[in-house]
Enzyme design. Structure first.
Site, mmCIF file in Angstrom:
data_model
loop_
_atom_site.group_PDB
_atom_site.id
_atom_site.type_symbol
_atom_site.label_atom_id
_atom_site.label_comp_id
_atom_site.label_asym_id
_atom_site.label_seq_id
_atom_site.Cartn_x
_atom_site.Cartn_y
_atom_site.Cartn_z
ATOM 1 N N ASN A 89 62.439 51.077 35.668
ATOM 2 C CA ASN A 89 61.855 50.282 34.721
ATOM 3 C C ASN A 89 62.631 48.669 35.370
ATOM 4 O O ASN A 89 61.750 48.018 35.133
ATOM 5 C CB ASN A 89 62.131 50.606 33.491
ATOM 6 C CG ASN A 89 61.907 49.640 32.670
ATOM 7 O OD1 ASN A 89 61.201 49.135 32.077
ATOM 8 N ND2 ASN A 89 62.710 48.634 32.079
ATOM 9 N N TYR A 163 56.870 38.912 43.299
ATOM 10 C CA TYR A 163 55.845 40.187 42.679
ATOM 11 C C TYR A 163 55.119 41.181 43.145
ATOM 12 O O TYR A 163 55.211 41.963 42.703
ATOM 13 C CB TYR A 163 56.201 39.737 41.002
ATOM 14 C CG TYR A 163 56.465 40.453 39.984
ATOM 15 C CD1 TYR A 163 57.960 41.013 39.198
ATOM 16 C CD2 TYR A 163 54.847 40.230 39.379
ATOM 17 C CE1 TYR A 163 57.539 41.461 38.100
ATOM 18 C CE2 TYR A 163 55.148 41.158 38.199
ATOM 19 C CZ TYR A 163 56.567 41.504 37.341
ATOM 20 O OH TYR A 163 56.578 42.459 36.343
ATOM 21 N N LYS A 167 55.288 45.057 43.281
ATOM 22 C CA LYS A 167 54.706 46.027 42.648
ATOM 23 C C LYS A 167 53.796 46.523 43.082
ATOM 24 O O LYS A 167 53.087 48.095 42.608
ATOM 25 C CB LYS A 167 54.007 44.941 40.986
ATOM 26 C CG LYS A 167 55.083 44.189 40.653
ATOM 27 C CD LYS A 167 56.027 45.592 39.820
ATOM 28 C CE LYS A 167 56.809 45.294 39.602
ATOM 29 N NZ LYS A 167 57.595 46.129 38.203
HETATM 30 P P1 NAP Z 1 63.578 42.908 30.755
HETATM 31 O O1 NAP Z 1 62.822 42.146 29.474
HETATM 32 O O2 NAP Z 1 63.784 41.549 31.908
HETATM 33 O O3 NAP Z 1 64.367 43.554 31.090
HETATM 34 C C1 NAP Z 1 64.651 44.422 32.115
HETATM 35 C C2 NAP Z 1 65.897 44.822 32.041
HETATM 36 O O4 NAP Z 1 66.269 45.135 33.367
HETATM 37 C C3 NAP Z 1 67.553 44.030 31.562
HETATM 38 O O5 NAP Z 1 67.764 44.250 30.663
HETATM 39 C C4 NAP Z 1 68.020 43.664 33.443
HETATM 40 O O6 NAP Z 1 69.037 42.924 33.079
HETATM 41 C C5 NAP Z 1 67.739 44.375 33.847
HETATM 42 N N1 NAP Z 1 67.879 44.009 34.897
HETATM 43 C C6 NAP Z 1 67.155 43.178 35.580
HETATM 44 N N2 NAP Z 1 68.015 43.602 37.067
HETATM 45 C C7 NAP Z 1 68.593 45.028 37.280
HETATM 46 C C8 NAP Z 1 69.772 45.573 37.945
HETATM 47 N N3 NAP Z 1 69.526 44.567 39.392
HETATM 48 N N4 NAP Z 1 70.065 46.103 38.032
HETATM 49 C C9 NAP Z 1 70.127 47.011 36.519
HETATM 50 N N5 NAP Z 1 69.641 46.508 35.988
HETATM 51 C C10 NAP Z 1 68.693 45.265 36.120
HETATM 52 O O7 NAP Z 1 61.706 43.474 31.377
HETATM 53 P P2 NAP Z 1 60.174 43.917 30.149
HETATM 54 O O8 NAP Z 1 59.572 42.514 30.154
HETATM 55 O O9 NAP Z 1 61.096 45.192 29.520
HETATM 56 O O10 NAP Z 1 60.546 44.491 32.364
HETATM 57 C C11 NAP Z 1 60.253 45.570 32.467
HETATM 58 C C12 NAP Z 1 59.490 46.219 33.874
HETATM 59 O O11 NAP Z 1 58.024 45.921 33.314
HETATM 60 C C13 NAP Z 1 59.988 45.488 34.822
HETATM 61 O O12 NAP Z 1 59.607 46.398 35.547
HETATM 62 C C14 NAP Z 1 58.628 44.624 35.274
HETATM 63 O O13 NAP Z 1 57.977 44.037 36.021
HETATM 64 C C15 NAP Z 1 57.430 45.367 34.028
HETATM 65 N N6 NAP Z 1 56.623 44.489 33.510
HETATM 66 C C16 NAP Z 1 56.705 44.005 32.128
HETATM 67 C C17 NAP Z 1 56.038 43.020 31.492
HETATM 68 C C18 NAP Z 1 55.690 42.226 30.444
HETATM 69 O O14 NAP Z 1 54.330 42.202 30.157
HETATM 70 N N7 NAP Z 1 57.075 42.451 30.051
HETATM 71 C C19 NAP Z 1 54.129 43.254 32.238
HETATM 72 C C20 NAP Z 1 54.483 43.882 33.058
HETATM 73 C C21 NAP Z 1 55.245 44.872 33.569
HETATM 74 P P3 NAP Z 1 69.073 40.907 32.796
HETATM 75 O O15 NAP Z 1 68.745 40.504 31.664
HETATM 76 O O16 NAP Z 1 71.075 40.908 33.281
HETATM 77 O O17 NAP Z 1 68.267 40.610 34.129
#
Ligand code: NAP
Length: 253
Positions: A89, A163, A167
């Site tokens: 994730n 991105y 993806k």
């Molecule tokens: P988020 O709130 O930014 O949470 C991601 C978590 O992953 C954060 O705690 C982050 O830590 C951690 N992380 C980032 N890089 C890392 C690394 N190299 N090693 C270990 N941990 C790491 O993201 P989210 O919105 O929940 O999204 C989760 C996933 O869903 C992602 O893959 C994103 O691309 C995908 N996604 C999200 C959405 C959306 O609308 N939210 C839509 C489509 C896809 P830091 O805070 O330190 O970076």
């Protein structure tokens, strides 16, 4: 797969979608190995899962670092005896136009560093964690499931060369792994979320949110729970593999 008592690793589990997945799977009785690079957020997520009465352990690791990922899965094996499922994730965003120009004059370009950071975490990180989880499952003769989080942006999206490419790569790896790993009893599927309301979107101006929502057929952003529910569905449905489930309120880019 029945979720009760299964060992499930989730990357990026400290906040956002990953944390929602952790809580949903905890409520189903899973044993959780939660991975993040943010120690404070990870500690809070682990504590909330434990409150639901399940075993949860936190692991600080950078999923883009091969040595750290190998060490991570070795530690999970020592603590839990091995993984039954992995949710890939964790992901980051470093948006920017390929080239930015005004009146024919180039004002900016997407930097190689922003390209590489996103590829390292969102594509290489998924590869490394998927590889180590699969190797552990195969070695132990343990059937399992890998869920990869792609995005609606895999179809191509303005300002997201890095991105979108990562993806799309995640979606392609999902199909590849489903084909390669089926013989070991391992399924692999992906989720491509659309706009999901998280802490990040909460800080956006209401008019920006309204504009985004007006373009979504269901006229609202998704909730982290909508994605967590889909992770649960993939884990439980034993005839699902090699597919990307689009959870986006009907939006098409
Ligand atoms: P988020 O709130 O930014 O949470 C991601 C978590 O992953 C954060 O705690 C982050 O830590 C951690 N992380 C980032 N890089 C890392 C690394 N190299 N090693 C270990 N941990 C790491 O993201 P989210 O919105 O929940 O999204 C989760 C996933 O869903 C992602 O893959 C994103 O691309 C995908 N996604 C999200 C959405 C959306 O609308 N939210 C839509 C489509 C896809 P830091 O805070 O330190 O970076």
């Amino acid at each position: 797969m029945q979720i009760q008592d299964k060992v499930i690793a989730i990357t990026g589990a400290g906040q956002g979608l990953g944390k929602a997945m952790a809580l949903t799977l905890a409520s189903q009785g899973a044993k959780l190995a939660l991975v993040d690079r943010n120690a404070d957020a990870l500690e809070r997520a682990v504590a909330e899962c434990r409150k639901l009465g399940v075993r949860a352990e936190g692991y600080i690791a950078d999923i883009a670092n091969e040595g750290e990922v190998e060490n991570l899965f070795a530690r999970i094996e020592t603590a839990f005896g091995g993984v039954d499922a992995l949710v890939n994730n964790a992901g980051i965003i470093r948006d920017g136009l390929l080239v930015k120009a005004k009146d024919g004059v180039i004002e900016g370009k997407l930097s190689l560093s922003d390209w590489q950071k996103v590829i390292d975490v969102n594509l290489t990180g998924v590869f490394l964690c998927g590889r180590e989880a699969a190797a552990q499952m195969v070695q132990k003769g343990r059937p399992g499931v890998i869920v990869n989080i792609s995005s609606i942006s895999r179809n191509g999206n303005m300002g997201q060369s890095n991105y979108a490419a990562a993806k799309a790569g995640v979606a392609a790896m999902t199909v590849t792994w489903a084909k390669e790993l089926a013989r070991y009893g391992i399924r692999c599927a992906a989720i491509a979320p659309g706009f999901i309301a998280t802490d990040m979107t909460a800080s956006m101006k209401p008019e920006v949110i309204a504009k985004i929502e007006s373009g979504i057929p269901l006229r609202k952003m998704g909730l982290p729970e909508n994605i967590a529910q889909t992770v649960k569905f993939i884990l439980e449905n034993d005839y699902l593999t090699g597919r990307v489930l689009e959870i986006d309120g009907g939006l098409r880019l």
